[in-house]
Design a protein around this motif. Structure first.
Motif, short mmCIF file in Angstrom:
data_model
loop_
_atom_site.label_atom_id
_atom_site.label_comp_id
_atom_site.label_asym_id
_atom_site.label_seq_id
_atom_site.Cartn_x
_atom_site.Cartn_y
_atom_site.Cartn_z
N LEU A 30 0.83 -1.22 0.00
CA LEU A 30 0.00 0.00 0.00
C LEU A 30 0.86 1.26 0.00
N VAL A 31 1.93 1.24 0.78
CA VAL A 31 2.82 2.40 0.83
C VAL A 31 3.40 2.67 -0.56
N TRP A 32 3.86 1.63 -1.26
CA TRP A 32 4.45 1.83 -2.58
C TRP A 32 3.40 2.17 -3.62
N PHE A 33 2.17 1.72 -3.43
CA PHE A 33 1.07 2.14 -4.30
C PHE A 33 0.90 3.66 -4.19
N PHE A 34 0.84 4.18 -2.96
CA PHE A 34 0.65 5.61 -2.75
C PHE A 34 1.86 6.42 -3.17
N ILE A 35 3.06 5.90 -2.99
CA ILE A 35 4.24 6.62 -3.46
C ILE A 35 4.23 6.73 -4.99
N ALA A 36 3.85 5.65 -5.66
CA ALA A 36 3.75 5.69 -7.12
C ALA A 36 2.66 6.67 -7.56
N PHE A 37 1.54 6.67 -6.84
CA PHE A 37 0.46 7.62 -7.13
C PHE A 37 0.96 9.06 -6.95
N LEU A 38 1.69 9.31 -5.87
CA LEU A 38 2.23 10.65 -5.60
C LEU A 38 3.24 11.07 -6.66
N TYR A 39 3.95 10.11 -7.22
CA TYR A 39 4.89 10.41 -8.31
C TYR A 39 4.13 11.01 -9.50
N GLU A 40 3.00 10.39 -9.87
CA GLU A 40 2.19 10.92 -10.96
C GLU A 40 1.60 12.28 -10.59
N ALA A 41 1.18 12.44 -9.34
CA ALA A 41 0.64 13.73 -8.89
C ALA A 41 1.71 14.81 -8.96
N LEU A 42 2.93 14.45 -8.61
CA LEU A 42 4.04 15.41 -8.66
C LEU A 42 4.33 15.84 -10.09
N LYS A 43 4.28 14.91 -11.02
CA LYS A 43 4.48 15.27 -12.43
C LYS A 43 3.40 16.27 -12.88
N PHE A 44 2.17 16.02 -12.46
CA PHE A 44 1.06 16.92 -12.80
C PHE A 44 1.28 18.29 -12.17
N LEU A 45 1.66 18.32 -10.90
CA LEU A 45 1.89 19.58 -10.20
C LEU A 45 2.99 20.40 -10.88
N ARG A 46 4.07 19.76 -11.26
CA ARG A 46 5.15 20.48 -11.92
C ARG A 46 4.69 21.09 -13.24
N GLN A 47 3.88 20.36 -13.99
CA GLN A 47 3.40 20.90 -15.26
C GLN A 47 2.46 22.07 -15.03
N GLN A 48 1.60 21.98 -14.02
CA GLN A 48 0.68 23.07 -13.72
C GLN A 48 1.43 24.32 -13.26
N LEU A 49 2.46 24.13 -12.46
CA LEU A 49 3.27 25.28 -12.03
C LEU A 49 3.97 25.93 -13.21
N HIS A 50 4.46 25.13 -14.13
CA HIS A 50 5.12 25.66 -15.33
C HIS A 50 4.11 26.44 -16.19
N LYS A 51 2.93 25.88 -16.35
CA LYS A 51 1.89 26.54 -17.14
C LYS A 51 1.49 27.87 -16.49
N ARG A 52 1.34 27.88 -15.17
CA ARG A 52 0.96 29.11 -14.46
C ARG A 52 2.06 30.16 -14.58
N SER A 53 3.31 29.74 -14.51
CA SER A 53 4.42 30.67 -14.65
C SER A 53 4.45 31.28 -16.05
N ALA A 54 4.20 30.47 -17.06
CA ALA A 54 4.17 30.98 -18.44
C ALA A 54 3.01 31.94 -18.63
#
Length: 158
Positions: A30-54
């Motif tokens: 379960l811990v590694w399921f959530f860490i993998a999920f958070l990895y995808e969430a982090l990728k999304f967050l980084r893209q949203q921050l880049h889009k907002r900055s642009a």
């Protein structure tokens, strides 16, 4: 050569993280399921921050153009014919901007998580592997469609 195997008695990353019972192993999955999920969430967050900055940068430049046009209307004799070039950020200003620093820190966290996921996958326990694959898949299910709206390009190495 390692082979995929099952079982619940597994050392995961560190000597102190040993799942010796089924409950401990299930919790570890379960811990590694959530860490993998958070990895995808982090990728999304980084893209949203880049889009907002642009978007902020584009709005700033648009406001500067409008301010210059208002200061020099088209019929005004002292108005310069072409608008003077808008000053962009210098390399140093961009490098030390808060947006870039946050993106850099998030990138480091993303790299750390990706290597940890790889190392756990290399335990070759198919339950751990499956939990990470499902976590990445669920993360993509939740965030992937948002990430790709209006984006041209690939997901490689993001």
């Amino acid at each position: 050569m390692q082979k995929f195997h099952g079982g619940h008695c597994e050392r995961i990353l560190w000597r102190s993280w040993v799942a010796s019972t089924v409950v401990e192993f299930g919790f570890s999955c379960l811990v590694w399921f959530f860490i993998a999920f958070l990895y995808e969430a982090l990728k999304f967050l980084r893209q949203q921050l880049h889009k907002r900055s642009a978007q902020k940068s584009a709005e700033r430049m648009s406001m500067e153009v409008e301010a210059r046009r208002a200061a020099h209307p088209p019929g005004c004799p002292q108005a310069p014919s072409p608008l003077p070039e808008i000053k962009g950020k210098t390399y140093g200003e961009h490098l030390f901007s808060s947006d870039h620093i946050i993106q850099s820190l998030l990138n480091v966290v993303q790299i750390i998580i990706s290597y940890l996921l790889m190392l756990v996958f290399m335990n070759f326990n198919y339950w751990l592997c499956l939990s990470m694959i499902l976590g990445l898949g669920f993360g993509y299910f939740c965030f992937g469609w948002i990430r790709h709206e209006g984006v041209n390009g690939t997901e490689c190495c993001n």
